[in-house]
Design a protein around this motif. Sequence first.
Motif, PDB file in Angstrom:
ATOM      1  N   LYS A  23      37.260  51.714  34.458  1.00  0.00           N
ATOM      2  CA  LYS A  23      36.233  50.780  33.978  1.00  0.00           C
ATOM      3  C   LYS A  23      35.985  49.661  34.994  1.00  0.00           C
ATOM      4  O   LYS A  23      34.846  49.332  35.306  1.00  0.00           O
ATOM      5  N   SER A  24      37.070  49.090  35.505  1.00  0.00           N
ATOM      6  CA  SER A  24      36.906  47.967  36.440  1.00  0.00           C
ATOM      7  C   SER A  24      36.340  48.448  37.776  1.00  0.00           C
ATOM      8  O   SER A  24      35.542  47.743  38.414  1.00  0.00           O
ATOM      9  N   THR A  25      36.730  49.643  38.194  1.00  0.00           N
ATOM     10  CA  THR A  25      36.204  50.198  39.446  1.00  0.00           C
ATOM     11  C   THR A  25      34.690  50.367  39.337  1.00  0.00           C
ATOM     12  O   THR A  25      33.938  50.050  40.263  1.00  0.00           O
ATOM     13  N   GLN A  71      46.538  49.336  32.037  1.00  0.00           N
ATOM     14  CA  GLN A  71      46.497  48.007  31.425  1.00  0.00           C
ATOM     15  C   GLN A  71      46.457  46.879  32.442  1.00  0.00           C
ATOM     16  O   GLN A  71      47.130  45.866  32.313  1.00  0.00           O
ATOM     17  N   THR A  77      43.513  45.321  33.293  1.00  0.00           N
ATOM     18  CA  THR A  77      42.543  44.333  32.834  1.00  0.00           C
ATOM     19  C   THR A  77      43.014  43.714  31.526  1.00  0.00           C
ATOM     20  O   THR A  77      43.326  44.431  30.584  1.00  0.00           O
TER      21      THR A  77
END
Length: 304
Positions: free
Chosen positions: A21-23, A41, A43
């Motif tokens: 998701k963050s990528t 985990q 984020t």
Amino acid sequence: MDNKNFKSGFVAIIGRPNVGKSTFMNRIIKEQIAITSPKPQTTRNKIQGIFTDDNRQIIFLDTPGIHKPHNDLDQYMDKAAVSALKEVDAVLFMTEAGEKSGPGDKFIIEELKKIKAPVFLILNKIDLINPDEMAPQIDEYKDLMDFAEVIPISASLGINVDDLMDTLTKHLPEGPKYYADDQITDHPEYFIVGELIREKILEDTRDEIPHSIAVVVESMNQRSAAGKLQIEAYIYVERESQKPIVIGRGGSMLKNIGIGSRIKIEHLLGEKINLKLWVRVKKNWRDDKAFLASAGYSMKDLNN
Ligand SMILES: Nc1nc2c(ncn2[C@@H]2O[C@H](COP(=O)(O)OP(=O)(O)OP(=O)(O)O)[C@@H](O)[C@H]2O)c(=O)[nH]1
């Protein structure tokens, strides 16, 4: 001047830990605003990334990976993810291509069924699999709920990411520009600075240490006589025995953390800095509500 057909909206990115998701968010925003690591985990807060071009503004809410809570921090992380679903215009439900759905996905899908906004099934990391492997997975997910769109992507290589953005735009309403063109996140700089230090620690440490770390930036408003920005931050660990691990032999680990995070922070801020780090013990901080609030993980923030 507002473009008449300008589209805008809020889009939540939700999914199990480590699906990328963050990528994805960092690729869209083209700056590192959310930290990533191979460790699940990573984020912990909901992070807004703001994408703006001539025709649209899309505000992404990156959410902590939903997982079974073991302590107050876990509960905070799950609540942050679920609260991000309220009042969004679309949801990207991200999974790993080729992976079967797990109990974590079923929990998320139950939450997704309650909302009206269109939900996209995003299969990330397609660079790691043969495309034939995706069909049974897509069928399995489609049995669980109706998706507005199903889109395979690779967030790290950028495959299909532009197509995803275009399809997403079609589902968004015409609307105003909520943020200035050059604003890429609503998080204060000191928060991202703390996250970059935490990311460097995640890269350098193993076992229980990554999950036991909290970073709090104490100050970043003083300048040296030469004009260099001074940043001071505390690295909190949970137990006395973890302190020497983070400091390392002769201070070597802390020195590396300092050098690595300084490079990341200078890149973010576009200027040279002096970084001072201290390691402190805060026993069982993950179950200490007052500490969690002071470190930026406050349940109260999620209730409005
Ligand atoms: N091969 C490949 N790896 C990817 C891709 N997207 C993300 N990754 C890797 O997957 C790992 C997890 O990525 P993150 O972006 O931190 O995942 P996340 O979903 O934000 O994780 P949490 O913070 O735990 O919720 C990292 O090592 C990424 O480099 C992709 O498209 N292909």
